[in-house]
Design a protein around this motif. Structure first.
Motif, mmCIF file in Angstrom:
data_model
loop_
_atom_site.group_PDB
_atom_site.id
_atom_site.type_symbol
_atom_site.label_atom_id
_atom_site.label_comp_id
_atom_site.label_asym_id
_atom_site.label_seq_id
_atom_site.Cartn_x
_atom_site.Cartn_y
_atom_site.Cartn_z
ATOM 1 N N PHE A 111 0.378 -1.398 0.051
ATOM 2 C CA PHE A 111 0.258 0.029 0.133
ATOM 3 C C PHE A 111 0.613 1.801 -0.154
ATOM 4 O O PHE A 111 0.347 2.338 0.630
ATOM 5 C CB PHE A 111 -0.569 0.231 1.361
ATOM 6 C CG PHE A 111 -2.349 0.755 0.700
ATOM 7 C CD1 PHE A 111 -3.045 -0.205 -0.425
ATOM 8 C CD2 PHE A 111 -2.606 1.571 1.700
ATOM 9 C CE1 PHE A 111 -4.206 0.247 0.169
ATOM 10 C CE2 PHE A 111 -4.059 1.839 1.869
ATOM 11 C CZ PHE A 111 -5.400 1.224 0.754
ATOM 12 N N THR A 112 1.665 1.157 -0.528
ATOM 13 C CA THR A 112 2.631 2.319 -0.247
ATOM 14 C C THR A 112 2.997 3.626 -0.650
ATOM 15 O O THR A 112 2.991 5.258 -0.564
ATOM 16 C CB THR A 112 4.597 1.415 -0.640
ATOM 17 O OG1 THR A 112 5.147 0.503 -0.176
ATOM 18 C CG2 THR A 112 5.866 2.600 -0.624
ATOM 19 N N GLU A 113 2.117 2.901 -1.976
ATOM 20 C CA GLU A 113 2.168 4.720 -2.861
ATOM 21 C C GLU A 113 0.958 5.242 -2.916
ATOM 22 O O GLU A 113 0.775 6.465 -2.935
ATOM 23 C CB GLU A 113 2.303 3.849 -4.605
ATOM 24 C CG GLU A 113 1.963 4.022 -5.454
ATOM 25 C CD GLU A 113 1.313 4.221 -6.769
ATOM 26 O OE1 GLU A 113 1.336 5.547 -8.140
ATOM 27 O OE2 GLU A 113 1.414 3.309 -7.649
ATOM 28 N N THR A 114 -0.133 4.065 -2.130
ATOM 29 C CA THR A 114 -1.398 5.071 -1.877
ATOM 30 C C THR A 114 -1.093 6.189 -0.382
ATOM 31 O O THR A 114 -1.138 6.946 -0.645
ATOM 32 C CB THR A 114 -2.597 4.683 -1.828
ATOM 33 O OG1 THR A 114 -2.291 3.488 -3.395
ATOM 34 C CG2 THR A 114 -3.586 4.299 -1.084
ATOM 35 N N VAL A 115 -0.803 5.499 0.113
ATOM 36 C CA VAL A 115 0.280 5.334 1.585
ATOM 37 C C VAL A 115 0.805 7.320 1.112
ATOM 38 O O VAL A 115 0.566 8.477 1.495
ATOM 39 C CB VAL A 115 0.301 4.700 2.289
ATOM 40 C CG1 VAL A 115 0.832 6.016 3.571
ATOM 41 C CG2 VAL A 115 -0.633 3.601 2.696
ATOM 42 N N GLY A 116 1.539 6.932 0.466
ATOM 43 C CA GLY A 116 2.532 8.157 -0.273
ATOM 44 C C GLY A 116 2.052 9.285 -0.371
ATOM 45 O O GLY A 116 1.884 10.047 -0.218
ATOM 46 N N GLU A 117 0.919 8.954 -1.531
ATOM 47 C CA GLU A 117 -0.075 9.734 -1.895
ATOM 48 C C GLU A 117 -0.463 10.861 -1.028
ATOM 49 O O GLU A 117 -0.484 12.032 -0.807
ATOM 50 C CB GLU A 117 -1.466 9.190 -3.415
ATOM 51 C CG GLU A 117 0.011 8.685 -4.385
ATOM 52 C CD GLU A 117 -1.230 7.942 -5.000
ATOM 53 O OE1 GLU A 117 -2.454 8.093 -4.734
ATOM 54 O OE2 GLU A 117 -0.660 7.976 -5.986
ATOM 55 N N TRP A 118 -1.444 9.912 0.061
ATOM 56 C CA TRP A 118 -2.196 10.538 1.080
ATOM 57 C C TRP A 118 -1.166 11.190 2.149
ATOM 58 O O TRP A 118 -1.357 12.437 2.248
ATOM 59 C CB TRP A 118 -2.314 9.641 1.847
ATOM 60 C CG TRP A 118 -3.689 8.730 1.337
ATOM 61 C CD1 TRP A 118 -4.660 9.467 0.131
ATOM 62 C CD2 TRP A 118 -4.354 7.217 1.528
ATOM 63 N NE1 TRP A 118 -5.589 7.876 -0.236
ATOM 64 C CE2 TRP A 118 -5.659 7.298 0.368
ATOM 65 C CE3 TRP A 118 -4.081 6.520 2.899
ATOM 66 C CZ2 TRP A 118 -6.449 6.242 1.166
ATOM 67 C CZ3 TRP A 118 -5.418 5.269 3.141
ATOM 68 C CH2 TRP A 118 -6.001 5.095 1.632
ATOM 69 N N PHE A 119 -0.045 11.260 2.094
ATOM 70 C CA PHE A 119 0.995 11.686 2.978
ATOM 71 C C PHE A 119 1.010 13.426 2.151
ATOM 72 O O PHE A 119 1.281 14.137 2.833
ATOM 73 C CB PHE A 119 2.438 11.357 2.727
ATOM 74 C CG PHE A 119 2.391 10.546 4.570
ATOM 75 C CD1 PHE A 119 1.158 9.313 4.426
ATOM 76 C CD2 PHE A 119 4.122 10.335 5.170
ATOM 77 C CE1 PHE A 119 1.495 8.880 5.977
ATOM 78 C CE2 PHE A 119 3.209 9.229 6.152
ATOM 79 C CZ PHE A 119 1.988 8.522 6.577
#
Length: 262
Positions: A98-106
């Motif tokens: 889920f790295t890409e999604t959480v990175g976008e949320w950050f």
């Protein structure tokens, strides 16, 4: 029926009347954690099993891009889709990157509208998504973060590894595993390098630690100088509180940055 959004296949929301706002899972991240960089993020969720598994579980993860009004369902984009063998009666925890999604949320917290887990066997939902009903099996995101790049400061302390034959006071690696010591309510990090200080503090180090050794010379009956932390820093932690809410906090004094004689 699918459309295209920046090259990503998007499910037409009009075909998904069974997905309501109540199906959306949302993990808000505070400013104290979004200032870091996402190194790795893993989505964990639980799927129920049966005594005699026969069919595969079809798993789909969707990211919510827009929350519609009361007359329209949310707009979602499929992130992942795969099959898993249906587990036995005990069920099973599933993990997915889920790295890409959480990175976008950050980077853009305002765009964090949540996500949907759709796991079915013959059309029957088997993923545990009702947080209030089964708290111990509630989905969670395990996130590892790193400090933003900063200008490196000079570190006057020695850094050694376990192979070093260094008798003087030095900083060594010391890995702490929270699960092994019984702190399983901590979501992330599960383990980290706390570092430790070890070594001798002979009088030959007078030039480096003059105050410590002048004190020993003026008061000979005091304890000999020992190798100890001279500078420490905090770590950010993601954990469940007593009400099973996901909490982000910063715990000071958790990492040894520099060792010295004192």
């Amino acid at each position: 029926m699918y459309g295209e959004l920046n090259g990503v296949r998007v499910c037409d929301p009009r075909l998904r009347h069974s997905w309501r706002v109540n199906d959306i899972l949302h993990f808000p991240f505070t400013e104290s954690i979004t200032k870091f960089h996402v190194a790795n993020a893993t989505l964990n969720f639980f799927i129920r099993g049966v005594s005699r598994p026969q069919n595969d579980v079809i798993i789909e993860i969707y990211k919510v891009y827009k929350i519609g009004d009361h007359s329209e369902p949310p707009v979602m984009v499929k992130l992942h889709s795969w099959k898993e063998p249906q587990p036995g009666s005990r069920g099973k925890w599933i993990q997915t990157d889920f790295t890409e999604t959480v990175g976008e949320w950050f980077k853009n917290p305002k765009d964090n509208y949540g996500f949907v887990i759709n796991a079915t066997v013959n059309g029957k939902k088997v993923a545990v998504t009702d947080v209030s009903a089964e708290k111990s099996k509630a989905p969670f995101v395990e996130t590892s973060v790193t400090e933003p790049k900063k200008r490196k400061r000079r570190n006057s302390g020695l850094n050694c590894d376990e192979k070093a034959n260094e008798p003087l006071c030095c900083r060594y690696s010391f890995i702490v595993d929270f699960v092994e010591i019984g702190l399983d309510f901590i979501i992330a990090p599960k383990r980290y390098d706390a570092h430790m200080c070890s070594g001798e503090c002979p009088y030959v180090t007078l030039q480096k630690y003059p105050h410590t050794h002048l004190l020993k010379m003026s008061q000979p009956n005091t304890a000999a100088p020992c190798c100890a932390p001279r500078k420490m820093s905090s770590i950010s932690m993601l954990y469940f509180d007593a009400a099973m809410n996901v909490v982000v906090g910063s715990l000071p004094g958790m990492v040894v940055d520099r060792c010295g004689c004192s």
